[in-house]
Design a protein around this motif. Structure first.
Motif, mmCIF file in Angstrom:
data_model
loop_
_atom_site.group_PDB
_atom_site.id
_atom_site.type_symbol
_atom_site.label_atom_id
_atom_site.label_comp_id
_atom_site.label_asym_id
_atom_site.label_seq_id
_atom_site.Cartn_x
_atom_site.Cartn_y
_atom_site.Cartn_z
ATOM 1 N N UNK A 122 -15.165 61.370 -2.027
ATOM 2 C CA UNK A 122 -16.138 60.871 -1.055
ATOM 3 C C UNK A 122 -15.675 59.566 -0.423
ATOM 4 N N UNK A 123 -15.223 58.633 -1.262
ATOM 5 C CA UNK A 123 -14.801 57.335 -0.728
ATOM 6 C C UNK A 123 -13.829 56.667 -1.693
ATOM 7 N N UNK A 124 -12.785 56.101 -1.128
ATOM 8 C CA UNK A 124 -11.838 55.318 -1.919
ATOM 9 C C UNK A 124 -11.407 54.126 -1.080
ATOM 10 N N UNK A 125 -10.701 53.207 -1.701
ATOM 11 C CA UNK A 125 -10.298 52.026 -0.944
ATOM 12 C C UNK A 125 -9.541 51.030 -1.785
ATOM 13 N N UNK A 126 -9.496 49.814 -1.281
ATOM 14 C CA UNK A 126 -8.752 48.732 -1.927
ATOM 15 C C UNK A 126 -9.678 47.553 -2.198
ATOM 16 N N UNK A 127 -9.426 46.854 -3.316
ATOM 17 C CA UNK A 127 -10.197 45.662 -3.674
ATOM 18 C C UNK A 127 -9.293 44.429 -3.610
ATOM 19 N N UNK A 128 -9.765 43.392 -2.938
ATOM 20 C CA UNK A 128 -8.992 42.150 -2.813
ATOM 21 C C UNK A 128 -8.649 41.560 -4.172
ATOM 22 N N UNK A 129 -9.545 41.717 -5.141
ATOM 23 C CA UNK A 129 -9.328 41.101 -6.454
ATOM 24 C C UNK A 129 -8.025 41.565 -7.102
ATOM 25 N N UNK A 130 -7.608 42.801 -6.835
ATOM 26 C CA UNK A 130 -6.400 43.313 -7.509
ATOM 27 C C UNK A 130 -5.148 42.526 -7.131
ATOM 28 N N UNK A 131 -4.774 42.411 -5.847
ATOM 29 C CA UNK A 131 -3.557 41.654 -5.536
ATOM 30 C C UNK A 131 -3.708 40.143 -5.737
ATOM 31 N N UNK A 132 -4.910 39.581 -5.488
ATOM 32 C CA UNK A 132 -5.038 38.124 -5.578
ATOM 33 C C UNK A 132 -4.954 37.653 -7.035
ATOM 34 N N UNK A 133 -5.629 38.350 -7.956
ATOM 35 C CA UNK A 133 -5.564 37.944 -9.361
ATOM 36 C C UNK A 133 -4.171 38.204 -9.924
ATOM 37 N N UNK A 134 -3.563 39.310 -9.524
ATOM 38 C CA UNK A 134 -2.208 39.600 -10.015
ATOM 39 C C UNK A 134 -1.214 38.565 -9.492
ATOM 40 N N UNK A 157 -2.470 41.498 0.624
ATOM 41 C CA UNK A 157 -3.600 40.666 1.049
ATOM 42 C C UNK A 157 -3.663 40.586 2.570
ATOM 43 N N UNK A 158 -2.511 40.337 3.199
ATOM 44 C CA UNK A 158 -2.506 40.176 4.657
ATOM 45 C C UNK A 158 -2.465 41.507 5.403
ATOM 46 N N UNK A 159 -1.846 42.490 4.818
ATOM 47 C CA UNK A 159 -1.752 43.792 5.475
ATOM 48 C C UNK A 159 -3.102 44.508 5.507
ATOM 49 N N UNK A 160 -3.881 44.352 4.423
ATOM 50 C CA UNK A 160 -5.089 45.157 4.294
ATOM 51 C C UNK A 160 -6.404 44.372 4.371
ATOM 52 N N UNK A 161 -6.465 43.168 3.818
ATOM 53 C CA UNK A 161 -7.750 42.496 3.616
ATOM 54 C C UNK A 161 -8.049 41.373 4.613
ATOM 55 N N UNK A 162 -7.047 40.637 5.023
ATOM 56 C CA UNK A 162 -7.289 39.505 5.921
ATOM 57 C C UNK A 162 -7.510 40.024 7.339
ATOM 58 N N UNK A 163 -8.657 39.665 7.926
ATOM 59 C CA UNK A 163 -9.045 40.181 9.239
ATOM 60 C C UNK A 163 -9.346 39.026 10.196
ATOM 61 N N UNK A 164 -8.318 38.430 10.797
ATOM 62 C CA UNK A 164 -8.566 37.325 11.736
ATOM 63 C C UNK A 164 -9.514 37.706 12.866
ATOM 64 N N UNK A 165 -9.461 38.970 13.297
ATOM 65 C CA UNK A 165 -10.323 39.408 14.394
ATOM 66 C C UNK A 165 -11.801 39.392 13.995
ATOM 67 N N UNK A 195 -11.847 37.373 5.335
ATOM 68 C CA UNK A 195 -11.010 38.206 4.473
ATOM 69 C C UNK A 195 -11.954 39.082 3.667
ATOM 70 N N UNK A 196 -11.805 40.394 3.779
ATOM 71 C CA UNK A 196 -12.758 41.335 3.203
ATOM 72 C C UNK A 196 -12.424 41.664 1.757
ATOM 73 N N UNK A 197 -13.479 41.815 0.960
ATOM 74 C CA UNK A 197 -13.312 42.192 -0.445
ATOM 75 C C UNK A 197 -12.887 43.649 -0.596
ATOM 76 N N UNK A 198 -13.478 44.507 0.208
ATOM 77 C CA UNK A 198 -13.251 45.946 0.072
ATOM 78 C C UNK A 198 -12.899 46.546 1.424
ATOM 79 N N UNK A 199 -11.810 47.310 1.443
ATOM 80 C CA UNK A 199 -11.372 47.975 2.677
ATOM 81 C C UNK A 199 -10.960 49.404 2.346
ATOM 82 N N UNK A 200 -10.739 50.187 3.375
ATOM 83 C CA UNK A 200 -10.241 51.541 3.170
ATOM 84 C C UNK A 200 -8.814 51.532 2.661
#
Length: 401
Positions: free
Chosen positions: A172-184, A213-221, A225-230
């Motif tokens: 139904x839905x999957x995505x990425x969490x900012x916490x994974x790359x930032x904490x790692x 972080x920059x490819x998926x979560x950071x959204x200057x537009x 910076x989003x916690x959860x993205x596709x």
């Protein structure tokens, strides 16, 4: 730079650090089973004997880190070792691929397992730092093994041996969490400092975290910076989770990236880290009551979390570190002003010189939730002393110039 004002803040930080460190040693450490209790009232009385596994690792790290920074003291080293031994004896699910529990009872019986890898992450920090101070090779090997386990789980290279599966139904839905790359990224920085033998691996992993972080979560537009993205960084604007911004996380992320930029001597990366901070503090600062709001919706809708307008201790800790770090590297006076502003808020509302340590949870207007607490499952000897140690070190360098 107002040296007198900075010196006064520095003195306050040193006093608060001593109070925080002593508070947890006096009230939190468990002389019977080992480890640390963190559910403490304002005065330091234990109100729940269940133990947070996150806090065993965080406490183990902070007291070893104190030894690294200020020189080894026996009571600090003993506190760190107590948490390490407790984790090793009670907090690892050996039947589930060495995944770690989330909570255990005071005497170490397992209570709760979570899908997230943060228990393992703080276990890595504690073991690596203890190795860095003592040279205990067993701790280094434990840290390396858990560090690799997290990488494999976060990247879907192995099936989670707990069998818990994903948070949502993947079909139904999957995505990425900012916490994974930032904490790692933060874990990687500690591993690289304590374990230079594997420098190349840590360099590679750090770059991968920054990329994500920059490819998926950071959204200057979107100005955030989003916690959860596709899966490919898609902005899921139609659901609350997709619009979710945690300003404190973004600010913490910004100084993790600043550390990586300093390591790489990468000024462009420094600027990008400052952009994350600038957006987060602008979005999160409460213009009516001051302080940093816990959650916001990037499109201005009502946030789903009921605690969204509370003021929690740790985003303010992260803002102290990030703002001073950015001022120190030449980011400009605006970062020093943010440092002063956040420090004043913390001194006014979070600090408790009568009993020591900081309140964890404030209402939007700055009053502590009642009855107030100094610790819980999610708050222990970590964010407050870490921020005070790091700002103390940076202020020492700034004021020597």
């Amino acid at each position: 730079m107002d040296r007198e004002k900075l010196s006064k803040v520095h003195s306050w930080i040193q006093e608060e650090l001593a109070r925080s460190v002593d508070f947890w040693l006096k009230y939190g450490m468990d002389p019977e089973y080992g480890g640390v209790y963190t559910c403490l009232t304002r005065e330091g009385k234990i109100f729940s004997t269940d133990k947070s596994v996150w806090m065993q690792g965080r406490c183990g790290w902070i007291y070893a880190y104190l030894c690294h920074v200020y020189g080894t003291r026996q009571e600090w080293l003993a506190a760190s070792k107590s948490c390490l031994d407790f984790m090793e004896k009670y907090c690892i699910n050996r039947e589930a691929g060495n995944r770690m529990y989330f909570t255990v009872t005071g005497d170490g019986k397992p209570l709760r397992q979570r899908r997230y890898c943060f228990s393992e992450g703080f276990y890595v920090l504690a073991n690596a730092e203890y190795y860095g101070v003592t040279g205990d090779r067993d701790c280094l090997l434990r840290a390396r093994e858990a560090y690799e386990l997290i990488w494999q789980l976060n990247h879907g290279l192995i099936v989670d041996p707990t069998g818990l599966g994903a948070k949502t139904i993947p079909e139904t839905r999957t995505g990425r969490a900012l916490a994974d790359p930032m904490i790692y990224l933060n874990i990687t920085a500690v591993m690289r400092r304590c374990d230079p033998e594997q420098k190349d691996l840590y360099d590679e992993r750090a770059k991968a975290c920054v990329h994500d972080i920059f490819e998926y979560h950071h959204k200057p537009e979107l100005g955030c910076t989003l916690e959860t993205v596709g899966p490919n960084g898609e902005f899921m604007s139609e659901i609350s989770a997709g619009r979710f911004v945690n300003p404190g996380h973004d600010i913490e992320c910004s100084w993790f990236i600043m550390e990586e930029a300093a390591y790489e001597k990468n000024t462009e990366l420094e600027k990008k880290a400052m952009e994350i901070f600038d957006m987060a503090i602008a979005n999160g600062w409460d213009k009516e009551y001051e302080g940093i709001l816990y959650f916001i919706d990037c499109m201005g809708y009502p946030p789903e979390a009921y605690e969204h307008d509370m003021k929690l201790w740790w985003p303010h800790n992260e803002a102290l570190i990030a703002s001073l770090m950015m001022y120190k590297v030449g980011g400009g006076e605006k970062y020093l002003e943010w440092f002063f502003k956040v420090a004043q808020y913390c001194k006014t509302y979070f600090a408790d010189p009568e009993y020591g340590e900081w309140y964890g949870y404030l209402r939007r207007d700055g009053k502590p939730t009642m009855p107030p607490c100094k610790g819980c499952t999610f708050k222990g000897p970590f964010h407050v002393p870490r921020a005070l140690i790091m700002t103390d070190r940076m202020l020492n360098e700034i004021l020597k110039k």
